[in-house]
Design a protein around this motif. Structure first.
Motif, PDB file in Angstrom:
ATOM      1  N   LYS A  47       5.614   6.027 -11.022  1.00 20.58           N
ATOM      2  CA  LYS A  47       4.968   6.160  -9.710  1.00 20.58           C
ATOM      3  C   LYS A  47       4.672   4.789  -9.107  1.00 20.58           C
ATOM      4  O   LYS A  47       4.865   4.567  -7.910  1.00 20.58           O
ATOM      5  CB  LYS A  47       3.662   6.954  -9.840  1.00 20.58           C
ATOM      6  CG  LYS A  47       3.850   8.454  -9.977  1.00 20.58           C
ATOM      7  CD  LYS A  47       2.492   9.135 -10.014  1.00 20.58           C
ATOM      8  CE  LYS A  47       2.629  10.647 -10.105  1.00 20.58           C
ATOM      9  NZ  LYS A  47       1.299  11.305 -10.154  1.00 20.58           N
ATOM     10  N   SER A  51       6.388   3.404  -5.774  1.00 17.68           N
ATOM     11  CA  SER A  51       5.520   3.024  -4.663  1.00 17.68           C
ATOM     12  C   SER A  51       5.775   1.591  -4.217  1.00 17.68           C
ATOM     13  O   SER A  51       5.877   1.302  -3.018  1.00 17.68           O
ATOM     14  CB  SER A  51       4.054   3.190  -5.076  1.00 17.68           C
ATOM     15  OG  SER A  51       3.198   2.771  -4.044  1.00 17.68           O
ATOM     16  N   LYS A  52       5.894   0.692  -5.196  1.00 14.69           N
ATOM     17  CA  LYS A  52       6.150  -0.722  -4.875  1.00 14.69           C
ATOM     18  C   LYS A  52       7.500  -0.887  -4.191  1.00 14.69           C
ATOM     19  O   LYS A  52       7.624  -1.620  -3.201  1.00 14.69           O
ATOM     20  CB  LYS A  52       6.118  -1.565  -6.154  1.00 14.69           C
ATOM     21  CG  LYS A  52       4.758  -1.685  -6.806  1.00 14.69           C
ATOM     22  CD  LYS A  52       3.887  -2.684  -6.091  1.00 14.69           C
ATOM     23  CE  LYS A  52       2.585  -2.926  -6.842  1.00 14.69           C
ATOM     24  NZ  LYS A  52       1.681  -3.820  -6.098  1.00 14.69           N
ATOM     25  N   ALA A 110       1.445  -2.780   0.492  1.00 13.38           N
ATOM     26  CA  ALA A 110       0.803  -1.556   0.982  1.00 13.38           C
ATOM     27  C   ALA A 110       0.632  -1.539   2.498  1.00 13.38           C
ATOM     28  O   ALA A 110       0.363  -0.490   3.079  1.00 13.38           O
ATOM     29  CB  ALA A 110      -0.563  -1.374   0.317  1.00 13.38           C
ATOM     30  N   ARG A 208       4.881   6.065   3.729  1.00 14.13           N
ATOM     31  CA  ARG A 208       3.600   5.368   3.587  1.00 14.13           C
ATOM     32  C   ARG A 208       2.470   6.288   3.095  1.00 14.13           C
ATOM     33  O   ARG A 208       1.481   5.806   2.540  1.00 14.13           O
ATOM     34  CB  ARG A 208       3.203   4.733   4.920  1.00 14.13           C
ATOM     35  CG  ARG A 208       3.650   3.296   5.068  1.00 14.13           C
ATOM     36  CD  ARG A 208       2.924   2.403   4.101  1.00 14.13           C
ATOM     37  NE  ARG A 208       3.426   1.030   4.122  1.00 14.13           N
ATOM     38  CZ  ARG A 208       3.657   0.318   3.057  1.00 14.13           C
ATOM     39  NH1 ARG A 208       3.497   0.857   1.852  1.00 14.13           N
ATOM     40  NH2 ARG A 208       4.060  -0.925   3.136  1.00 14.13           N
ATOM     41  N   PHE A 210       2.644   8.341   0.620  1.00 14.63           N
ATOM     42  CA  PHE A 210       2.687   8.202  -0.840  1.00 14.63           C
ATOM     43  C   PHE A 210       2.229   6.816  -1.282  1.00 14.63           C
ATOM     44  O   PHE A 210       1.396   6.680  -2.183  1.00 14.63           O
ATOM     45  CB  PHE A 210       4.108   8.475  -1.345  1.00 14.63           C
ATOM     46  CG  PHE A 210       4.310   8.144  -2.797  1.00 14.63           C
ATOM     47  CD1 PHE A 210       3.744   8.935  -3.787  1.00 14.63           C
ATOM     48  CD2 PHE A 210       5.055   7.035  -3.171  1.00 14.63           C
ATOM     49  CE1 PHE A 210       3.920   8.626  -5.128  1.00 14.63           C
ATOM     50  CE2 PHE A 210       5.235   6.713  -4.506  1.00 14.63           C
ATOM     51  CZ  PHE A 210       4.666   7.511  -5.495  1.00 14.63           C
ATOM     52  N   THR A 211       2.764   5.778  -0.640  1.00 15.05           N
ATOM     53  CA  THR A 211       2.445   4.420  -1.095  1.00 15.05           C
ATOM     54  C   THR A 211       0.976   4.061  -0.872  1.00 15.05           C
ATOM     55  O   THR A 211       0.383   3.352  -1.677  1.00 15.05           O
ATOM     56  CB  THR A 211       3.335   3.370  -0.391  1.00 15.05           C
ATOM     57  OG1 THR A 211       3.093   3.395   1.018  1.00 15.05           O
ATOM     58  CG2 THR A 211       4.805   3.628  -0.653  1.00 15.05           C
ATOM     59  N   GLN A 214      -0.965   5.715  -3.626  1.00 19.70           N
ATOM     60  CA  GLN A 214      -0.647   5.117  -4.917  1.00 19.70           C
ATOM     61  C   GLN A 214      -1.212   3.708  -5.052  1.00 19.70           C
ATOM     62  O   GLN A 214      -1.769   3.343  -6.084  1.00 19.70           O
ATOM     63  CB  GLN A 214       0.880   5.086  -5.100  1.00 19.70           C
ATOM     64  CG  GLN A 214       1.345   4.535  -6.435  1.00 19.70           C
ATOM     65  CD  GLN A 214       0.938   5.404  -7.605  1.00 19.70           C
ATOM     66  OE1 GLN A 214       0.954   6.621  -7.521  1.00 19.70           O
ATOM     67  NE2 GLN A 214       0.538   4.773  -8.706  1.00 19.70           N
ATOM     68  N   GLU A 215      -1.083   2.907  -4.004  1.00 19.74           N
ATOM     69  CA  GLU A 215      -1.438   1.492  -4.122  1.00 19.74           C
ATOM     70  C   GLU A 215      -2.867   1.162  -3.714  1.00 19.74           C
ATOM     71  O   GLU A 215      -3.430   0.180  -4.183  1.00 19.74           O
ATOM     72  CB  GLU A 215      -0.462   0.642  -3.302  1.00 19.74           C
ATOM     73  CG  GLU A 215       0.956   0.689  -3.839  1.00 19.74           C
ATOM     74  CD  GLU A 215       1.763  -0.517  -3.421  1.00 19.74           C
ATOM     75  OE1 GLU A 215       1.254  -1.644  -3.519  1.00 19.74           O
ATOM     76  OE2 GLU A 215       2.901  -0.319  -2.980  1.00 19.74           O
TER      77      GLU A 215
END
Length: 259
Positions: A47, A51-52, A110, A208, A210-211, A214-215
Motif C-alpha cells: 500500500k 501510494s508513493k 502527498a 489522490r 487513496f494517496t 495512505q500518506e
C-alpha cells in the motif's frame, strides 16, 4: 540476473538503489521486507509503495496536466467557455491544499501536484483576462495573488487560518465546478475547455483519495479529493456529452435558423 544467495544476510542486490527507494518509495522496514526477506506480498508495504508511486506519478503528470488547456487558449486566442470565477475558486482550493500540506509538513508526494497546478491555473486566469482584452486586470491578478501567497506561506499566518482555508476548499470546489458546469450548459458546448486536461484532472483527483488517506491519514484532505473527484466527474461528463459541439458549430446552427 544476480543470484541472491551470493549476498550476505543484510545485503541485497538492490542496495545500490536503496537510497532512492527509501527516500521516495518506501520506508526502511519495507525495503528490508522486499529485498532482504523477499516478502513481496506484505500488504501494508504494498500500500505504501503504491501510494508513493501514484503520488509521484500524479506530481509528474501535474507538470503537464493543464498545458493542453493553456496551448488551446493560446492557439485560439480566445478563452470562450471558460469562467474566470471558476478559475479563481479552483485556485483558492489549490492554494489552500498547498498551504495546509506545507504547514502540516506532509510529504511532497502527498501534495506536490498542487504547486504545479497552481502555476498553470494562475496562467489560465491571466490568459482569460488577456484574451478578454483586460490585460491590465490580468497583471494585477498575478501581482495580488503572489503577494497573498507569500503572506499565506509565511509564519505570520496562523495555523487556524490555513486550516480554515482547507475546510473552505470543499464549498470552493463545488461552487467553482458548478459555475463552469453552468457555463457549459448555458453555452451548449465546452468552448476552449481542454478535454485532455479535464480527463487528467479527474483521474488525478480519484487517485489522490487513496494517496491522501495512505500518506497523511488526514480525513479533511481525503474528503476534499472525494468532492473534487465528483465535481471533476461532472465536467468530464459534460465534455463527453458536448464532444461534437463547439462555438463555431453553435454559431452556424444559429445562422441556419435565421435563414
Amino acid at each position: 540476473m544476480a543470484d541472491t544467495s551470493d549476498y550476505p544476510r543484510g545485503e541485497s542486490f538492490m542496495d545500490p538503489f536503496r537510497g532512492i527507494l527509501v527516500a521516495y518509495f518506501m520506508p526502511e522496514n519495507c525495503y528490508d521486507k522486499f529485498f532482504l526477506d523477499f516478502d513481496f506480498l506484505d500488504v501494508p508495504c504494498l500500500k505504501i509503495v503504491l501510494s508513493k508511486a501514484l503520488g509521484i506519478g500524479i506530481i509528474l503528470g501535474s507538470v503537464l496536466v493543464k498545458l493542453p488547456q493553456i496551448i488551446k487558449l493560446m492557439r485560439a486566442k480566445s478563452a470562450e467557455g471558460l469562467s474566470f470565477n471558476s478559475v479563481l475558486l479552483e485556485l483558492l482550493a489549490i492554494t489552500g491544499t498547498m498551504a495546509y500540506s506545507m504547514s502540516n509538513k506532509f510529504p511532497f508526494s502527498a501534495w506536490g501536484e498542487a504547486l504545479f497546478l497552481m502555476l498553470q491555473t494562475v496562467t489560465i486566469g491571466f490568459l482569460i483576462q488577456h484574451y478578454g482584452r483586460r490585460t491590465g486586470i490580468g497583471l494585477l491578478f498575478l501581482v495580488v495573488y503572489f503577494l497573498l501567497l507569500a503572506v499565506l506561506l509565511s509564519p505570520v499566518t496562523p495555523m487556524s487560518v490555513v486550516t480554515s482555508m482547507q475546510a473552505f476548499n470543499m464549498p470552493a470546489i463545488i461552487i467553482g465546478r458548478l459555475i463552469q458546469a453552468a457555463t457549459n450548459f448555458r453555452n451548449g458546448h465546452t468552448g476552449q475547455l481542454s478535454a485532455i486536461s479535464v480527463f487528467l484532472l479527474f483521474a488525478g483527483s480519484l487517485a489522490r483519495i487513496f494517496t491522501s488517506l495512505q500518506e497523511t491519514g488526514d480525513s479533511l484532505m481525503a474528503l476534499t479529493y472525494v468532492i473534487s473527484s465528483t465535481c471533476n466527474g461532472i465536467i468530464t461528463l459534460q465534455v463527453l456529452y458536448y464532444w461534437n459541439s463547439s462555438p463555431e458549430h453553435k454559431k452556424k446552427k444559429k445562422k441556419n435558423k435565421r435563414e
